[in-house]
Structure formats: C-alpha cells, structure tokens
Design a protein around this motif. Structure first.
Motif, PDB file in Angstrom:
ATOM      1  N   VAL A  55       0.886  -0.907  -0.262  1.00 27.45           N
ATOM      2  CA  VAL A  55       0.108  -0.146   0.252  1.00 27.45           C
ATOM      3  C   VAL A  55       0.765   1.140  -0.102  1.00 27.45           C
ATOM      4  N   LEU A  56       0.862   2.250  -1.264  1.00 27.82           N
ATOM      5  CA  LEU A  56       1.385   2.995  -0.789  1.00 27.82           C
ATOM      6  C   LEU A  56       0.499   4.258  -0.371  1.00 27.82           C
ATOM      7  N   ALA A  57       1.128   5.240   0.456  1.00 28.59           N
ATOM      8  CA  ALA A  57       0.271   6.088   0.910  1.00 28.59           C
ATOM      9  C   ALA A  57       0.691   7.009   0.911  1.00 28.59           C
ATOM     10  N   SER A  58      -0.489   8.139   1.278  1.00 30.90           N
ATOM     11  CA  SER A  58       0.357   9.198   0.605  1.00 30.90           C
ATOM     12  C   SER A  58      -0.040  10.732   2.246  1.00 30.90           C
ATOM     13  N   GLY A  59       0.109   9.763   3.209  1.00 27.07           N
ATOM     14  CA  GLY A  59      -0.138  10.019   4.295  1.00 27.07           C
ATOM     15  C   GLY A  59       1.131  10.375   5.161  1.00 27.07           C
ATOM     16  N   ASP A  60       1.396   9.902   6.305  1.00 21.92           N
ATOM     17  CA  ASP A  60       2.028   9.910   7.479  1.00 21.92           C
ATOM     18  C   ASP A  60       2.649   8.706   7.709  1.00 21.92           C
ATOM     19  N   LYS A  61       1.612   7.798   7.746  1.00 23.60           N
ATOM     20  CA  LYS A  61       1.721   6.678   8.537  1.00 23.60           C
ATOM     21  C   LYS A  61       2.573   5.990   8.127  1.00 23.60           C
ATOM     22  N   VAL A  62       2.543   5.277   6.561  1.00 26.35           N
ATOM     23  CA  VAL A  62       3.471   4.144   5.912  1.00 26.35           C
ATOM     24  C   VAL A  62       3.053   4.748   4.997  1.00 26.35           C
ATOM     25  N   GLY A  63       4.504   4.534   4.411  1.00 26.17           N
ATOM     26  CA  GLY A  63       4.906   4.858   2.382  1.00 26.17           C
ATOM     27  C   GLY A  63       4.798   4.475   2.523  1.00 26.17           C
ATOM     28  N   LEU A  64       5.840   2.604   2.694  1.00 24.94           N
ATOM     29  CA  LEU A  64       5.221   1.972   1.500  1.00 24.94           C
ATOM     30  C   LEU A  64       5.596   0.712   2.284  1.00 24.94           C
ATOM     31  N   LEU A  65       4.902  -1.083   3.077  1.00 21.29           N
ATOM     32  CA  LEU A  65       4.470  -2.037   3.806  1.00 21.29           C
ATOM     33  C   LEU A  65       5.553  -2.526   2.693  1.00 21.29           C
ATOM     34  N   LEU A  66       7.181  -2.845   2.997  1.00 22.94           N
ATOM     35  CA  LEU A  66       7.491  -3.938   2.443  1.00 22.94           C
ATOM     36  C   LEU A  66       7.801  -5.200   3.315  1.00 22.94           C
ATOM     37  N   SER A  67       7.292  -6.467   3.226  1.00 22.77           N
ATOM     38  CA  SER A  67       7.368  -7.884   3.405  1.00 22.77           C
ATOM     39  C   SER A  67       9.257  -8.642   3.995  1.00 22.77           C
ATOM     40  N   ALA A  68      10.122  -9.348   4.764  1.00 26.47           N
ATOM     41  CA  ALA A  68      11.131  -9.180   4.912  1.00 26.47           C
ATOM     42  C   ALA A  68      11.707 -10.235   3.468  1.00 26.47           C
ATOM     43  N   ARG A  69      10.470 -10.798   3.081  1.00 23.10           N
ATOM     44  CA  ARG A  69      11.434 -11.342   1.426  1.00 23.10           C
ATOM     45  C   ARG A  69      11.264  -9.721   0.368  1.00 23.10           C
ATOM     46  N   GLU A  70      10.739  -9.255   0.900  1.00 24.12           N
ATOM     47  CA  GLU A  70      11.026  -7.708  -0.479  1.00 24.12           C
ATOM     48  C   GLU A  70      11.799  -6.952   0.040  1.00 24.12           C
ATOM     49  N   GLY A  71      12.646  -7.192   1.782  1.00 24.73           N
ATOM     50  CA  GLY A  71      13.455  -6.311   1.517  1.00 24.73           C
ATOM     51  C   GLY A  71      13.275  -4.983   2.804  1.00 24.73           C
ATOM     52  N   THR A  72      13.922  -4.332   2.900  1.00 30.67           N
ATOM     53  CA  THR A  72      13.242  -3.629   4.329  1.00 30.67           C
ATOM     54  C   THR A  72      14.363  -1.765   3.646  1.00 30.67           C
ATOM     55  N   LEU A  73      14.491  -1.009   4.108  1.00 27.95           N
ATOM     56  CA  LEU A  73      14.642   0.475   3.884  1.00 27.95           C
ATOM     57  C   LEU A  73      15.939   0.974   4.861  1.00 27.95           C
ATOM     58  N   MET A 125      -3.698  12.903   8.674  1.00 27.03           N
ATOM     59  CA  MET A 125      -3.035  11.904  10.005  1.00 27.03           C
ATOM     60  C   MET A 125      -3.851  10.873   9.876  1.00 27.03           C
ATOM     61  N   GLY A 126      -4.311  10.827   8.712  1.00 29.65           N
ATOM     62  CA  GLY A 126      -4.831   9.292   7.551  1.00 29.65           C
ATOM     63  C   GLY A 126      -5.775   8.925   8.852  1.00 29.65           C
ATOM     64  N   PRO A 127      -6.194   6.630   9.228  1.00 29.99           N
ATOM     65  CA  PRO A 127      -7.505   6.471   9.100  1.00 29.99           C
ATOM     66  C   PRO A 127      -7.260   6.413  11.185  1.00 29.99           C
ATOM     67  N   PRO A 128      -8.242   6.495  11.654  1.00 28.41           N
ATOM     68  CA  PRO A 128      -8.254   6.521  12.656  1.00 28.41           C
ATOM     69  C   PRO A 128      -7.596   4.981  13.472  1.00 28.41           C
TER      70      PRO A 128
END
Length: 272
Positions: A55-73, A125-128
C-alpha cells in the motif's frame, strides 16, 4: 483399466470441487463484517496492524509496506519520503499555484508545519488507530504527534455554515452510512496544515470526504480532498488497509511528546 481411470478422474474432480467450495466459503467468511444491533457494520476495535499487501500511502503513517522477503528500508525516513515522491497520484493545482508548491517543497524542512511539532491535520493524519462506535457518534483515536481524537456525530445534523466556523486542524466532521460504508464529511479547516510532503498546501475552503469499509478483519480507508480555491480537480488519495488487532485487551501506545531540537541545526535543504 478404463474403469480405474474413470474412477480416478471422478475422485480428482470431487477433490477439486471440494477445495473450490472450501475456498469460496473461506472468501465469503473473510468478506463478512459483523453487524451492530442497528444493522450497520461493526467498525469498533483497534486497527493498528498493517494488512499483508503493498500500500503506497499518501500520508505520514506508512509509506510502503515491505515484507521481509522483499527487503527492508535502509533509512526509513529518507526512503519513505522518496517512495512517496515517486507516487504518481498527486494533487493537481491550478497553474498560478505551481510556483508556490515548488517553493514550499524546496523549503519543506522549515515550512512543513509537522516538522515544528504542529498537528498533522486532516487528511494527513490518516485513518484512525482505534474506533469506538455508538448509534449516535463515532469516536476516532489516533497515535502520532500529538495523540489526538475526533468525535463524528451520526445523528443526521447538517453542517454549520462555513462562514460561521472557525477553521481548525480537524474541521467539523459529520458521518452517515452509505450501505456498508461509513462516510465522514468534513469542512471548516484552517489553512496551516499540509496534505503531505511536497509543499501540498490547501485553503480554508477544503472539503474532505473519508470512506471506511470493513472487510473481515481489515479496514479500508480512503479520502477524497476537494479544494476549488487551489485544485483543478478533487484529489482521491491512495487507500490504506489496516488489520484489526485480535487481542480484545489491546491498547494504543502513548506517543512521546514532540520536542523540536533540529530546526536550528539544519545546514542544507535535504528533505526528510
């Protein structure tokens, strides 16, 4: 031999049919949302888990969710900002405001209100993270800087005339149901907050519509931002999907208070 092959094919067909039926039942169960006594989907609970999807988010919660298999930031803040800047879904401003957006973006380290410990505001602020649901109102709780809440009346009242509202960070929110989707309609903002990094400012005439829909143990949130003073067209933000915390005793963690100590030491305009 022929009878034996025919029997094998029939057994295989039966197994496939059984698997398909089980999968269909599982999908139907997964898409089921429990209902409250008044017949609406039950959105109550702590929604602080990330669904297992990109999920590529447009706010400040999480930018891109990467699984351990895909790599880390490697550097979360910097890489997160880069990922969000690569997102083609951006608000479209009127031509006379392009230069302002660019200047704000270039000076984002000092101009972005969130970097000075001010509230993120809606919809940034994104979702609750937690929802308390009653027939007459929805209570949204958030974590972040600072921790905050929203009370959304559900009694069918009309909005206060815009000229009578004092602009705030969260605006005046009113909610209603459209079938199984909760719709939150908000007006009455100040023009201090940003929509996101990138210098995405807005006017006091901003109008935000959020849609929340439960699907099994996930909650989908999406906001549409309309600002006829500065936008060429409404901006439909990327949806975010959260997973419900299965622990009935789950609590939201307290966020440490914001204490800005970096602005006076900045030597470049490198973005966060």
């Amino acid at each position: 031999m022929t009878h034996r092959l025919l029997g094998c094919w029939m057994l295989a067909a039966a197994l496939v049919a059984g698997l398909c039926l089980a999968a269909g039942n599982a999908m139907a169960q997964a898409s089921h949302a429990p209902k409250t006594r008044d017949g609406h989907p039950d959105l109550s609970g702590v929604w602080n888990g990330a669904a297992n999807q990109r999920v590529l988010a447009s706010g400040d919660k999480v930018g891109l969710l990467l699984s351990a298999r895909e790599g880390t930031l490697v550097n979360f803040e910097r890489d997160n900002a880069l990922m969000r800047r690569m997102d083609p879904n951006k608000p479209v401003y009127k031509p006379e405001f392009w230069e302002k957006v660019q200047k704000l973006d270039q000076s984002g380290n000092t101009e972005d209100p969130s970097y000075g410990c001010l509230p993120l505001g809606l919809p940034r602020m994104g979702p609750p993270m937690k929802i308390v649901q009653t027939p007459d109102e929805m209570i949204f709780l958030y974590t972040g800087n600072p921790d905050t809440y929203r009370v959304v009346p559900m009694d069918g009242r009309p909005h206060t005339p815009l000229e009578q509202l004092d602009g705030t960070w969260k605006g005046e929110a009113l909610g209603h149901w459209e079938e199984d989707t909760l719709v939150v309609d908000t007006i009455g903002f100040n023009d201090t907050s940003w929509l996101d990094i990138g210098g995405y400012f807005h006017s006091e005439n901003m109008h935000v519509i959020e849609r929340l829909r439960r699907d099994g143990e996930t909650l989908r949130w999406q906001a549409t931002v309309d600002d006829p003073d500065v936008f060429l067209k409404p901006w439909v933000m990327n949806a975010r999907v959260l997973r419900r915390n299965p622990d009935p005793k789950a609590l939201l963690e307290e966020t440490l208070p914001c204490s800005e100590r970096d602005l006076s030491h900045l030597v470049t305009k490198e973005h966060h």
